[in-house]
Design a protein around this motif. Structure first.
Motif, PDB file in Angstrom:
ATOM      1  N   ILE A 141       0.772  -1.183   0.021  1.00 60.33           N
ATOM      2  CA  ILE A 141       0.200   0.032   0.137  1.00 60.33           C
ATOM      3  C   ILE A 141       0.805   1.041  -0.053  1.00 60.33           C
ATOM      4  N   ALA A 142       2.183   0.983   0.255  1.00 58.99           N
ATOM      5  CA  ALA A 142       3.181   2.183   0.018  1.00 58.99           C
ATOM      6  C   ALA A 142       4.574   1.646  -0.368  1.00 58.99           C
ATOM      7  N   VAL A 143       4.859   2.262  -1.302  1.00 54.00           N
ATOM      8  CA  VAL A 143       6.246   1.677  -1.920  1.00 54.00           C
ATOM      9  C   VAL A 143       7.366   2.432  -1.933  1.00 54.00           C
ATOM     10  N   PRO A 144       8.326   2.044  -2.112  1.00 57.01           N
ATOM     11  CA  PRO A 144       9.727   2.914  -1.831  1.00 57.01           C
ATOM     12  C   PRO A 144       9.716   3.714  -2.859  1.00 57.01           C
ATOM     13  N   ASN A 145      10.191   5.211  -2.098  1.00 59.73           N
ATOM     14  CA  ASN A 145      10.417   6.531  -3.040  1.00 59.73           C
ATOM     15  C   ASN A 145      11.615   7.182  -2.505  1.00 59.73           C
ATOM     16  N   PRO A 146      11.946   8.257  -3.114  1.00 63.01           N
ATOM     17  CA  PRO A 146      12.998   8.868  -2.830  1.00 63.01           C
ATOM     18  C   PRO A 146      13.462   9.119  -1.328  1.00 63.01           C
ATOM     19  N   GLN A 147      12.443   9.341  -0.575  1.00 61.83           N
ATOM     20  CA  GLN A 147      12.406  10.001   0.881  1.00 61.83           C
ATOM     21  C   GLN A 147      12.370   8.641   1.720  1.00 61.83           C
ATOM     22  N   GLU A 148      11.619   7.699   1.414  1.00 61.28           N
ATOM     23  CA  GLU A 148      11.411   6.344   2.225  1.00 61.28           C
ATOM     24  C   GLU A 148      11.903   5.097   1.389  1.00 61.28           C
ATOM     25  N   LEU A 149      12.830   4.434   1.981  1.00 62.94           N
ATOM     26  CA  LEU A 149      13.194   3.472   1.053  1.00 62.94           C
ATOM     27  C   LEU A 149      12.751   2.047   1.939  1.00 62.94           C
ATOM     28  N   THR A 150      11.316   2.368   1.957  1.00 59.75           N
ATOM     29  CA  THR A 150      10.466   1.228   2.763  1.00 59.75           C
ATOM     30  C   THR A 150       9.328   0.623   2.018  1.00 59.75           C
ATOM     31  N   PHE A 151       8.812  -0.264   2.377  1.00 57.53           N
ATOM     32  CA  PHE A 151       7.354  -0.704   1.608  1.00 57.53           C
ATOM     33  C   PHE A 151       6.280  -1.130   2.771  1.00 57.53           C
ATOM     34  N   LYS A 152       5.082  -1.099   2.664  1.00 57.18           N
ATOM     35  CA  LYS A 152       4.123  -1.388   3.754  1.00 57.18           C
ATOM     36  C   LYS A 152       3.142  -2.216   2.956  1.00 57.18           C
ATOM     37  N   VAL A 153       2.698  -3.535   3.628  1.00 61.08           N
ATOM     38  CA  VAL A 153       1.769  -4.298   3.219  1.00 61.08           C
ATOM     39  C   VAL A 153       0.677  -4.514   4.378  1.00 61.08           C
ATOM     40  N   LEU A 154      -0.596  -4.495   3.728  1.00 68.32           N
ATOM     41  CA  LEU A 154      -1.729  -4.424   4.666  1.00 68.32           C
ATOM     42  C   LEU A 154      -2.058  -6.013   4.629  1.00 68.32           C
ATOM     43  N   ILE A 155      -2.150  -6.732   5.883  1.00 68.39           N
ATOM     44  CA  ILE A 155      -2.395  -8.332   5.817  1.00 68.39           C
ATOM     45  C   ILE A 155      -3.533  -8.654   7.034  1.00 68.39           C
ATOM     46  N   LYS A 156      -4.607  -9.052   6.285  1.00 68.96           N
ATOM     47  CA  LYS A 156      -5.594  -9.642   6.981  1.00 68.96           C
ATOM     48  C   LYS A 156      -5.458 -11.001   7.521  1.00 68.96           C
ATOM     49  N   HIS A 157      -5.367 -11.356   8.960  1.00 69.66           N
ATOM     50  CA  HIS A 157      -5.257 -12.421   9.510  1.00 69.66           C
ATOM     51  C   HIS A 157      -6.280 -13.215   9.594  1.00 69.66           C
ATOM     52  N   TYR A 158      -6.301 -14.563   9.147  1.00 73.69           N
ATOM     53  CA  TYR A 158      -7.544 -15.589   9.019  1.00 73.69           C
ATOM     54  C   TYR A 158      -7.123 -16.617  10.205  1.00 73.69           C
ATOM     55  N   ILE A 159      -8.244 -16.873  10.994  1.00 71.98           N
ATOM     56  CA  ILE A 159      -8.013 -17.808  12.092  1.00 71.98           C
ATOM     57  C   ILE A 159      -7.243 -19.055  11.590  1.00 71.98           C
ATOM     58  N   ASN A 160      -7.684 -19.811  10.551  1.00 67.24           N
ATOM     59  CA  ASN A 160      -7.144 -20.817  10.167  1.00 67.24           C
ATOM     60  C   ASN A 160      -5.834 -20.711   9.072  1.00 67.24           C
ATOM     61  N   GLY A 161      -5.808 -19.498   8.772  1.00 65.00           N
ATOM     62  CA  GLY A 161      -4.807 -19.276   7.586  1.00 65.00           C
ATOM     63  C   GLY A 161      -3.310 -19.569   7.878  1.00 65.00           C
ATOM     64  N   CYS A 162      -2.948 -20.374   6.945  1.00 63.34           N
ATOM     65  CA  CYS A 162      -1.762 -21.078   7.076  1.00 63.34           C
ATOM     66  C   CYS A 162      -0.715 -19.903   7.189  1.00 63.34           C
ATOM     67  N   ILE A 163      -0.342 -19.152   6.377  1.00 66.41           N
ATOM     68  CA  ILE A 163       0.686 -17.858   6.689  1.00 66.41           C
ATOM     69  C   ILE A 163       0.131 -16.905   7.589  1.00 66.41           C
ATOM     70  N   THR A 164      -1.196 -16.454   7.328  1.00 66.44           N
ATOM     71  CA  THR A 164      -1.429 -15.260   8.190  1.00 66.44           C
ATOM     72  C   THR A 164      -1.503 -15.641   9.788  1.00 66.44           C
ATOM     73  N   SER A 165      -1.780 -16.814  10.151  1.00 66.43           N
ATOM     74  CA  SER A 165      -1.804 -17.152  11.418  1.00 66.43           C
ATOM     75  C   SER A 165      -0.484 -17.150  11.987  1.00 66.43           C
ATOM     76  N   HIS A 166       0.710 -17.615  11.049  1.00 62.22           N
ATOM     77  CA  HIS A 166       1.830 -17.580  11.503  1.00 62.22           C
ATOM     78  C   HIS A 166       2.495 -16.084  11.710  1.00 62.22           C
ATOM     79  N   ILE A 167       2.107 -15.335  10.683  1.00 61.24           N
ATOM     80  CA  ILE A 167       2.479 -13.831  10.731  1.00 61.24           C
ATOM     81  C   ILE A 167       1.876 -13.448  12.032  1.00 61.24           C
ATOM     82  N   LYS A 168       0.782 -13.503  12.425  1.00 61.03           N
ATOM     83  CA  LYS A 168       0.196 -12.925  13.481  1.00 61.03           C
ATOM     84  C   LYS A 168       0.828 -13.391  14.844  1.00 61.03           C
ATOM     85  N   THR A 169       1.227 -14.569  14.864  1.00 57.63           N
ATOM     86  CA  THR A 169       1.757 -15.026  16.207  1.00 57.63           C
ATOM     87  C   THR A 169       3.401 -15.115  16.278  1.00 57.63           C
TER      88      THR A 169
END
Ligand SMILES: Cc1cc2nc3c(=O)[nH]c(=O)nc-3n(C[C@H](O)[C@H](O)[C@H](O)COP(=O)(O)OP(=O)(O)OC[C@H]3O[C@@H](n4cnc5c(N)ncnc54)[C@H](O)[C@@H]3O)c2cc1C
Length: 325
Positions: A141-169
């Motif tokens: 949702i935000a990409v690297p630019n000359p002022q900020e060399l970072t990126f942002k991702v918006l992630i929804k967590h699912y209770i039984n989600g394989c990756i998203t429950s791992h991310i959350k915990t």
């Protein structure tokens, strides 16, 4: 925008946004950068107040944009190139985690330099979970630019989600996470279509917001943008601050559909364009000015996407005018 008064030296260390980044490669770490002087604004007496087609104030606005581009090009030229590529994984450090509602968070990563991520493109995440390598796609949702060399991702967590429950915990600030990209075929040509009807559900807002920001930023692009955004409840509406900001431009409007909200009337009184229910074929039909000069963009769950494609088919919108992220 850069603020440096009349000085030709931009001291990035004075920028609180950049100072706040503890791991990311910032301008501060890149030292002092010589930039062209900021254009001087006209004084009140410079304007003749007779409604000239191109007023001195308009010329100043143009000069500011040119100056910003010049500064960005200089900073870009000096920024290190990121090692993020479509074909090999790069370990990016997790800099920040911000919860945005009961099941969704924004994760900020160090992009390790500059990499162009076009609006609507996504990255691929790889995690080792119980000895198995698992990959999933996420749209910055935000990409690297000359002022900020970072990126942002918006992630929804699912209770039984394989990756998203791992991310959350498991994910913690300071962790190194493997990413590759960018990927994705979405292309926007200014003024090719008169209108984009954007149909998004939940985190499907992620590619849409970048596409919208890119289009409204370009004064020469008069594509009108209409977003129909589907969420379960009022609390599930994501990026509402960004949506309101983009809606301050003449060519973007949006309507939010809440399928499980009990207090739509009450919430609507806060001034937002909220309706009860799901996006129907008739809602899309209402937005269609001319099927040949309208493009439909779709992003949501598998069920949402197929329901929206069904609606489009019933409205005889040709496949070539539909893009599913
Ligand atoms: C191009 C692309 C871009 C994407 N960008 C984003 C993004 O920016 N942010 C984001 O949060 N996700 C995004 N996704 C979805 C993401 O890639 C994962 O599919 C999602 O995070 C679920 O992964 P998981 O391993 O936790 O769930 P899985 O283990 O794959 O699924 C487990 C269960 O979780 C539920 N579930 C999983 N995904 C969904 C869903 N989309 N809708 C409803 N229920 C679901 C289902 O009940 C499913 O049975 C994107 C997908 C694609 C294809």
């Amino acid at each position: 925008m850069l603020h440096m008064g009349w000085s030709v030296i931009y001291r990035a260390v004075q920028c609180p946004l950049i100072r706040a980044i503890s791991f990311g490669q910032s301008l501060h770490q890149r030292g002092m950068t010589t930039l062209p002087p900021r254009p001087k604004p006209p004084s009140e007496s410079d304007c003749c107040n007779s409604g000239c087609d191109l007023c001195v104030k308009d010329i100043h606005e143009q000069e500011l944009k040119i100056w910003e581009n010049e500064c960005n090009n200089i900073l870009l030229g000096q920024a290190p190139k990121s090692s993020l590529t479509p074909d090999t994984y790069t370990k990016c450090r997790l800099l920040d985690i911000k919860s945005v509602n009961h099941n969704t968070s924004v994760y900020t990563f160090d992009s390790l330099g500059y990499v162009e991520i076009k609006p609507g493109q996504h990255l691929i995440l790889r995690e080792l979970i119980e000895g198995i390598s698992v990959t999933r796609q996420y749209t910055p949702i935000a990409v690297p630019n000359p002022q900020e060399l970072t990126f942002k991702v918006l992630i929804k967590h699912y209770i039984n989600g394989c990756i998203t429950s791992h991310i959350k915990t498991k994910w913690q600030v300071g962790d190194e996470v493997e990413w590759r990209g960018p990927h994705g075929m979405f292309l926007h040509s200014p003024n090719k279509y008169m209108k984009y009807i954007m149909l998004a559900a939940g985190t499907g807002i992620a590619p849409m917001i970048n596409v919208c920001k890119d289009i409204v930023r370009d004064d020469g692009d008069i594509t009108t943008l209409r977003l129909l955004y589907a969420c379960k409840t009022y609390e599930d509406i994501l990026l509402s601050y960004d949506l309101k900001q983009v809606a301050s431009h003449w060519n973007f409007t949006y309507k939010t559909f809440l399928s499980q909200e009990k207090e739509v009337e009450k919430k609507r009184s806060y001034g937002e364009n909220l309706v009860s229910g799901k996006i129907t074929k008739d809602d899309i039909d209402l937005e269609l000015i001319n099927p040949l000069s309208t493009r439909v963009l779709i992003c949501g769950t598998r069920e949402f996407n197929s329901a929206m494609i069904d609606h489009c088919n019933q409205l005889n919108i040709q496949t070539e005018h539909i893009f599913k992220f």
